[in-house]
Every structure is written in structure tokens, then in C-alpha cells.
Design an enzyme around this catalytic site. Structure first.
Site, mmCIF file in Angstrom:
data_model
loop_
_atom_site.group_PDB
_atom_site.id
_atom_site.type_symbol
_atom_site.label_atom_id
_atom_site.label_comp_id
_atom_site.label_asym_id
_atom_site.label_seq_id
_atom_site.Cartn_x
_atom_site.Cartn_y
_atom_site.Cartn_z
ATOM 1 N N ARG A 76 4.482 30.743 42.817
ATOM 2 C CA ARG A 76 3.448 31.724 42.572
ATOM 3 C C ARG A 76 3.103 31.556 40.865
ATOM 4 N NH1 ARG A 76 3.709 37.917 41.768
ATOM 5 N NH2 ARG A 76 1.466 38.436 42.287
ATOM 6 N N HIS A 98 -0.887 31.382 39.468
ATOM 7 C CA HIS A 98 -1.214 32.007 38.491
ATOM 8 C C HIS A 98 -1.539 31.428 36.929
ATOM 9 C CE1 HIS A 98 0.299 36.339 40.028
ATOM 10 N NE2 HIS A 98 -0.194 35.744 41.020
ATOM 11 N N ASP A 99 -0.738 30.429 36.722
ATOM 12 C CA ASP A 99 -1.101 29.534 35.660
ATOM 13 C C ASP A 99 -2.288 28.872 35.897
ATOM 14 O OD1 ASP A 99 -0.596 28.234 33.087
ATOM 15 O OD2 ASP A 99 0.039 26.635 34.200
ATOM 16 N N ASP A 114 -2.226 24.760 32.454
ATOM 17 C CA ASP A 114 -1.981 24.484 31.226
ATOM 18 C C ASP A 114 -0.644 25.239 30.478
ATOM 19 O OD1 ASP A 114 -2.946 27.035 30.703
ATOM 20 O OD2 ASP A 114 -4.293 26.404 29.309
ATOM 21 N N ASN A 144 2.426 40.832 35.397
ATOM 22 C CA ASN A 144 3.473 40.081 35.001
ATOM 23 C C ASN A 144 4.869 40.603 35.615
ATOM 24 O OD1 ASN A 144 3.772 42.679 33.781
ATOM 25 N ND2 ASN A 144 4.540 41.938 32.069
ATOM 26 N N HIS A 156 2.292 32.364 51.326
ATOM 27 C CA HIS A 156 2.868 33.460 51.457
ATOM 28 C C HIS A 156 3.905 33.441 52.789
ATOM 29 C CE1 HIS A 156 -0.420 36.003 49.352
ATOM 30 N NE2 HIS A 156 0.268 35.367 48.552
ATOM 31 N N THR A 157 4.175 32.273 53.152
ATOM 32 C CA THR A 157 5.246 31.904 54.073
ATOM 33 C C THR A 157 6.613 32.241 53.465
ATOM 34 O OG1 THR A 157 6.257 30.036 55.540
ATOM 35 C CG2 THR A 157 5.004 29.309 53.542
ATOM 36 N N ASP A 176 7.128 36.974 55.101
ATOM 37 C CA ASP A 176 7.058 36.334 56.423
ATOM 38 C C ASP A 176 8.161 36.733 57.164
ATOM 39 O OD1 ASP A 176 7.308 34.864 58.550
ATOM 40 O OD2 ASP A 176 7.167 32.897 57.461
HETATM 41 C C1 HEM Z 1 -5.359 34.476 48.516
HETATM 42 C C2 HEM Z 1 -5.134 35.293 47.693
HETATM 43 C C3 HEM Z 1 -3.826 35.930 47.015
HETATM 44 C C4 HEM Z 1 -3.361 37.096 47.100
HETATM 45 C C5 HEM Z 1 -4.512 38.319 47.230
HETATM 46 C C6 HEM Z 1 -2.328 37.221 46.599
HETATM 47 C C7 HEM Z 1 -1.461 38.278 46.051
HETATM 48 C C8 HEM Z 1 0.201 38.167 46.071
HETATM 49 C C9 HEM Z 1 0.527 39.415 45.868
HETATM 50 C C10 HEM Z 1 0.287 40.815 45.937
HETATM 51 C C11 HEM Z 1 2.153 39.124 46.233
HETATM 52 C C12 HEM Z 1 3.204 40.143 45.921
HETATM 53 C C13 HEM Z 1 3.742 40.175 44.435
HETATM 54 C C14 HEM Z 1 4.882 41.157 44.322
HETATM 55 O O1 HEM Z 1 4.608 42.291 44.723
HETATM 56 O O2 HEM Z 1 5.943 40.747 43.716
HETATM 57 C C15 HEM Z 1 1.919 37.854 45.925
HETATM 58 C C16 HEM Z 1 3.400 37.097 46.205
HETATM 59 C C17 HEM Z 1 3.297 35.568 46.057
HETATM 60 N N1 HEM Z 1 2.331 34.731 46.377
HETATM 61 FE FE1 HEM Z 1 0.172 35.354 46.463
HETATM 62 N N2 HEM Z 1 -1.681 35.825 46.536
HETATM 63 C C18 HEM Z 1 -2.652 34.975 46.875
HETATM 64 C C19 HEM Z 1 -2.715 33.682 46.861
HETATM 65 C C20 HEM Z 1 -1.516 32.760 46.665
HETATM 66 C C21 HEM Z 1 -1.580 31.353 46.554
HETATM 67 C C22 HEM Z 1 -2.654 30.573 46.419
HETATM 68 C C23 HEM Z 1 -0.134 31.105 46.253
HETATM 69 C C24 HEM Z 1 0.394 29.705 45.899
HETATM 70 C C25 HEM Z 1 -0.365 28.507 46.147
HETATM 71 C C26 HEM Z 1 0.507 32.360 46.259
HETATM 72 C C27 HEM Z 1 1.924 32.349 46.211
HETATM 73 C C28 HEM Z 1 2.603 33.466 46.259
HETATM 74 C C29 HEM Z 1 3.933 33.596 46.305
HETATM 75 C C30 HEM Z 1 5.074 32.413 46.346
HETATM 76 C C31 HEM Z 1 4.488 34.648 46.392
HETATM 77 C C32 HEM Z 1 5.932 35.331 46.545
HETATM 78 C C33 HEM Z 1 6.395 35.355 44.984
HETATM 79 C C34 HEM Z 1 7.820 36.088 44.946
HETATM 80 O O3 HEM Z 1 8.570 36.178 45.940
HETATM 81 O O4 HEM Z 1 8.272 35.853 43.822
HETATM 82 N N3 HEM Z 1 -0.191 33.430 46.382
HETATM 83 N N4 HEM Z 1 0.712 37.388 46.149
HETATM 84 C C1 LIG Z 2 8.525 43.039 31.969
HETATM 85 C C2 LIG Z 2 7.364 43.018 31.060
HETATM 86 O O1 LIG Z 2 6.932 42.208 30.256
HETATM 87 N N1 LIG Z 2 6.741 44.055 31.125
HETATM 88 C C3 LIG Z 2 5.468 44.262 30.463
HETATM 89 C C4 LIG Z 2 4.025 44.035 31.393
HETATM 90 O O2 LIG Z 2 2.894 44.160 30.841
HETATM 91 C C5 LIG Z 2 2.681 45.528 30.471
HETATM 92 C C6 LIG Z 2 1.324 45.707 29.924
HETATM 93 O O3 LIG Z 2 0.278 45.271 30.776
HETATM 94 C C7 LIG Z 2 3.955 46.042 29.465
HETATM 95 O O4 LIG Z 2 3.650 47.321 29.322
HETATM 96 C C8 LIG Z 2 5.160 45.566 29.985
HETATM 97 O O5 LIG Z 2 6.166 46.068 29.345
#
Ligand code: HEM
Ligand SMILES: CC(=O)N[C@H]1CO[C@H](CO)[C@@H](O)[C@@H]1O
Ligand SMILES: *[C@@H]1O[C@H](CO)[C@@H](O)[C@H](O)[C@H]1NC(C)=O
Ligand SMILES: *[C@@H]1O[C@H](CO)[C@@H](O)[C@H](O)[C@H]1NC(C)=O
Ligand SMILES: *[C@@H]1O[C@H](CO)[C@@H](O)[C@H](O)[C@H]1NC(C)=O
Length: 324
Positions: free
Chosen positions: A60, A64-65, A72, A91, A191-192, A243
Site C-alpha cells: 500500500r 500511495h507513493d 519518488d 496517514n 486487496h487480496t 480478503d
Molecule cells: C482502486 C482504488 C483503491 C481504493 C479505493 C483503496 C482503498 C483502500 C482502503 C480504504 C484501505 C483500508 C485502509 C485502512 O483502513 O487501513 C486499503 C487498504 C489497502 N490497499 Fe487499497 N485501495 C485502492 C487500490 C489499491 C491499490 C492499487 C493497491 C496496491 C497496488 C492497494 C493496496 C492496498 C493494501 C495492500 C491495503 C492493506 C493495507 C494494510 O493492511 O496495511 N490498494 N485500500
Molecule cells: C500518526 C500521525 O502521524 N497522525 C497524524 C496524521 O495527520 C493528521 C493531520 O492530517 C495529524 O493530526 C495526525 O497527528
């Protein structure tokens, strides 16, 4: 041959070499840091041995990067003012183990090749490795990215997809990053693995619409399970597997889940419910090889988004700070 012809050939060779300098290449560090990939691989393997979270966190982080300022390493910067990219509201959910993986790998790489390998490339290699180590496809990565000089929380807004996005919104945001609908669907297969906090999908359980508080596109049994795991007013730190079938394996079950209405986010399920993308989801659900192939194509393309090469940017010494 005339001197002029020789000069012409020399000039052409020079131009080709210059051009090569500004491009990503699988052999970028062949002479400058030949062991970089094995060094990163070792750190990543050790880190995964300590915690599985390394896998989704790194994947993830890479996404995001790349979507904010390009691939970068801008997401790794720490700002004393708390206004760097990683300080944006999203974040809180970027798990620390992704940052830690890159920082540890960079420390090891610096011992062998000081100031040669960018943090952006280390994140790219680590991402490739975690996919393979989670049971996903193996593939080669292009290298030669430079680290960026801008990292702003304010640049995140509007550049990352929202879990409530519909297909048009998803396609628009991925198209801005040179990714097709098929790339977007394949990459969503990430998201697998990994976790989501309850707040990111609670609207689908409790407040979908006035007539139907539960999203009708959610399997009723799965909705019940989600409500049990995520009651209203749940501790905001609670996160669940995205998943439910094979949460720790990089496989195509994500797509099978979409077919049976067990996609966690609207942005997941819509890939199946919208007829414009349904055929691709069914193909990926039935043919793991098609998913793997499309995923590799797409993540290599993701790795090219907004890259800085040649003399642009810098090679950071510390991935969390711009060079002073
Ligand atoms: C298609 C649009 C996408 C949306 C709307 C989306 C949204 C999200 C959201 C809301 C989460 C949950 C974050 C949390 O609550 O901690 C998540 C987790 C995650 N996303 Fe996506 N995502 C998208 C695409 C992607 C892509 C393209 C990747 C990587 C290639 C990705 C990789 C991941 C991974 C690995 C997690 C799990 C993170 C963790 O367990 O720390 N996502 N995503
Ligand atoms: C853990 C952490 O860095 N939290 C910061 C995330 O960003 C918000 C502002 O968008 C800060 O208020 C949090 O401290
Ligand atoms: C990871 O753990 C496995 C088994 O626990 C072990 O065989 C392997 O050597 C470890 N690898 C690293 C790099 O620590
Ligand atoms: C998707 O959402 C946008 C913004 O809310 C909206 O304008 C558009 O009509 C929606 N498209 C579909 C197909 O629902
Ligand atoms: C998309 O591709 C074009 C053409 O190759 C390139 O100029 C542009 O910078 C790319 N955009 C991104 C965000 O990488």
C-alpha cells in the site's frame, strides 16, 4: 572512414548513452550496486518473518507513493511541522511496517553502495519481493528512479481513490496516472492481502440509503459477519481482513469474492456490479494466470508514474529526510 563519420558515430553513441541515463532500466545498478536486489530481498524476508503486516503495509505504501508526486519516495519524508505527505488524513492507516521495511533495507544497501540507490527504487524492489513472498507472481523491476524533493500533505487530497468511488471515478483517477481500466482492476487485486479499518466501509453496513441501511450489493451473510466485527461505535483502531477467504496469500480469490458479493469496499464491488468491468473480474476470478499477468503489467506501469530520472531529484541518504 572519414573523421566526420567517426565523429558522427561518437556523437550518436553519446546521445544514446545520455538517453539511457534518463530512463528506467532493469539493469540500472548492474555496475554501481550489483547486489542491491539481493540485499533488499534479505531484509524483506527477515522483516516478513517478524510480522506478516510487512506485506500489505509495503504494497500500500508503494501505491500511495506513486499516486502522489509519482514513485519518488515522497511518502517516506518526515516533517517536523507534521505537514509531509504521510501526515495527510490517510496517514493513520499507512502501517508503520512498510516504512520500517524501506528504512532497514536502505541502511543495509548504504553499507555496500553509499549514496547510489534511491529510496524510491528500494521501495519498488521491496514491493516486488513482498508480492512474490506472499505467493504472488515473480517479476523483474525497472530501476533508476530518483528521490523527490516535494512531500506535502496538501498534495494528497484528490490524488488517492476513495473506497466509495464508482467505476467512472476510479477510471478517471487511474487514467491520470496512465493506467487503464484493466490495470486498475488488476491492481485492485492487491486487496487480496491486508486490513481495513471499520470506518472505511461502515456506511455499507449502517447507513447505505434511507430505504436500505445495508448495501444490497453486499452478501447478507458477509454483511452480518462484518457487523459483528465492526459494531457501530467500534474502537477506531479495529481493522479486519479485506480478503476473508485467504487473507495472507496473494491470489485471485479477491475476484471470486467480488463475484459472490463479498467485496469489502464499494470501489471493490463496483468492479463486478458495473457491466463495463464485470467481464474482466470474471476472467480474473476464473483464470489466476490472467490475473497474475495483468497484475505484473499494471504494477510495472504503476512504477513508472511520475518518476524522476537522470539528474532530477536526489539520492536520499536517509529515506525520511531530504539531503541537507
Ligand atoms: C482502486 C482504488 C483503491 C481504493 C479505493 C483503496 C482503498 C483502500 C482502503 C480504504 C484501505 C483500508 C485502509 C485502512 O483502513 O487501513 C486499503 C487498504 C489497502 N490497499 Fe487499497 N485501495 C485502492 C487500490 C489499491 C491499490 C492499487 C493497491 C496496491 C497496488 C492497494 C493496496 C492496498 C493494501 C495492500 C491495503 C492493506 C493495507 C494494510 O493492511 O496495511 N490498494 N485500500
Ligand atoms: C500518526 C500521525 O502521524 N497522525 C497524524 C496524521 O495527520 C493528521 C493531520 O492530517 C495529524 O493530526 C495526525 O497527528
Ligand atoms: C525466516 O524464518 C524461517 C523459518 O522460521 C527460516 O527458515 C528462515 O531462515 C528465516 N529467514 C530469514 C531471512 O530470517
Ligand atoms: C459516479 O460518481 C460521480 C460523482 O459523484 C457522478 O457524477 C457520476 O454520475 C457517477 N457515475 C455513475 C456511473 O454512477
Ligand atoms: C503518462 O505518460 C506520458 C507519455 O509517456 C508522460 O508524458 C506522462 O508524464 C505520464 N504521466 C504520469 C503521471 O506518469
Amino acid at each position: 572512414m572519414a573523421v566526420r563519420t567517426w565523429l558522427m558515430i561518437l556523437f550518436l553513441v553519446f546521445m544514446i548513452m545520455q538517453k539511457g541515463k534518463g530512463q528506467l532500466s532493469e539493469t540500472f545498478y548492474r555496475t554501481s550496486c550489483p547486489k542491491v536486489e539481493s540485499i533488499v530481498r534479505k531484509v524483506v524476508t527477515e522483516k516478513i518473518n517478524q510480522t506478516f503486516v510487512t506485506i500489505p503495509a509495503t504494497l500500500r505504501l508503494f501505491f500511495h507513493d506513486c499516486f502522489v508526486e509519482g514513485c519518488d519516495a515522497s511518502v517516506l519524508i518526515s516533517s517536523p511541522n507534521g505537514d509531509a505527505e504521510k501526515d495527510a488524513p490517510d496517514n493513520l492507516s499507512l502501517a508503520g511496517d512498510g516504512f520500517d521495511t524501506v528504512i532497514k533495507a536502505k541502511t543495509e544497501v548504504e553499507k555496500s553502495c553509499p549514496r547510489v540507490v534511491s529510496c524510491a527504487d528500494i521501495l519498488t524492489i521491496a514491493t516486488r519481493d513482498i508480492i512474490e513472498l506472499a505467493g504472488g507472481p515473480s517479476f523483474k523491476v525497472e530501476l533508476g528512479r530518483r528521490d523527490g524533493l516535494i512531500s506535502k500533505a496538501s498534495r494528497v487530497t484528490g490524488n488517492l481513490p476513495d473506497p466509495n468511488f464508482n467505476l467512472t471515478q476510479l477510471n478517471t483517477m487511474f487514467a491520470k496516472n496512465n493506467l487503464t481500466q484493466t490495470d486498475m482492476i488488476a491492481l485492485s487485486g492487491a486487496h487480496t492481502v491486508g486490513f481495513s479499518h471499520c470506518s472505511r466501509f461502515a456506511n455499507r453496513l449502517y447507513s447505505f440509503s434511507p430505504s436500505s441501511p445495508v448495501d444490497p450489493d453486499l452478501d447478507p451473510t458477509y454483511a452480518q459477519q462484518l457487523m459483528q466485527a465492526c459494531p457501530q461505535n467500534v474502537d477506531p483502531r479495529i481493522a479486519i481482513n479485506m480478503d476473508p477467504a485467504t487473507p495472507q496469500t496473494f491470489d485471485n480469490l479477491y475476484f471470486q469474492n467480488l463475484v459472490t458479493k463479498k467485496g469489502l469496499f464499494t470501489s471493490d464491488e463496483v468492479l463486478f456490479t458495473n457491466k463495463a468491468s464485470q467481464a474482466t473480474v470474471i476472467d480474473f476470478a476464473n483464470n489466476p494466470g490472467d490475473f497474475s499477468g495483468a497484475f505484473v503489467t499494471a504494477i510495472r506501469k504503476l512504477g513508472r508514474v511520475g518518476v524522476k530520472t537522470g539528474n532530477a531529484g536526489q539520492i536520499r541518504v536517509d529515506c525520511t529526510a531530504f539531503n541537507s
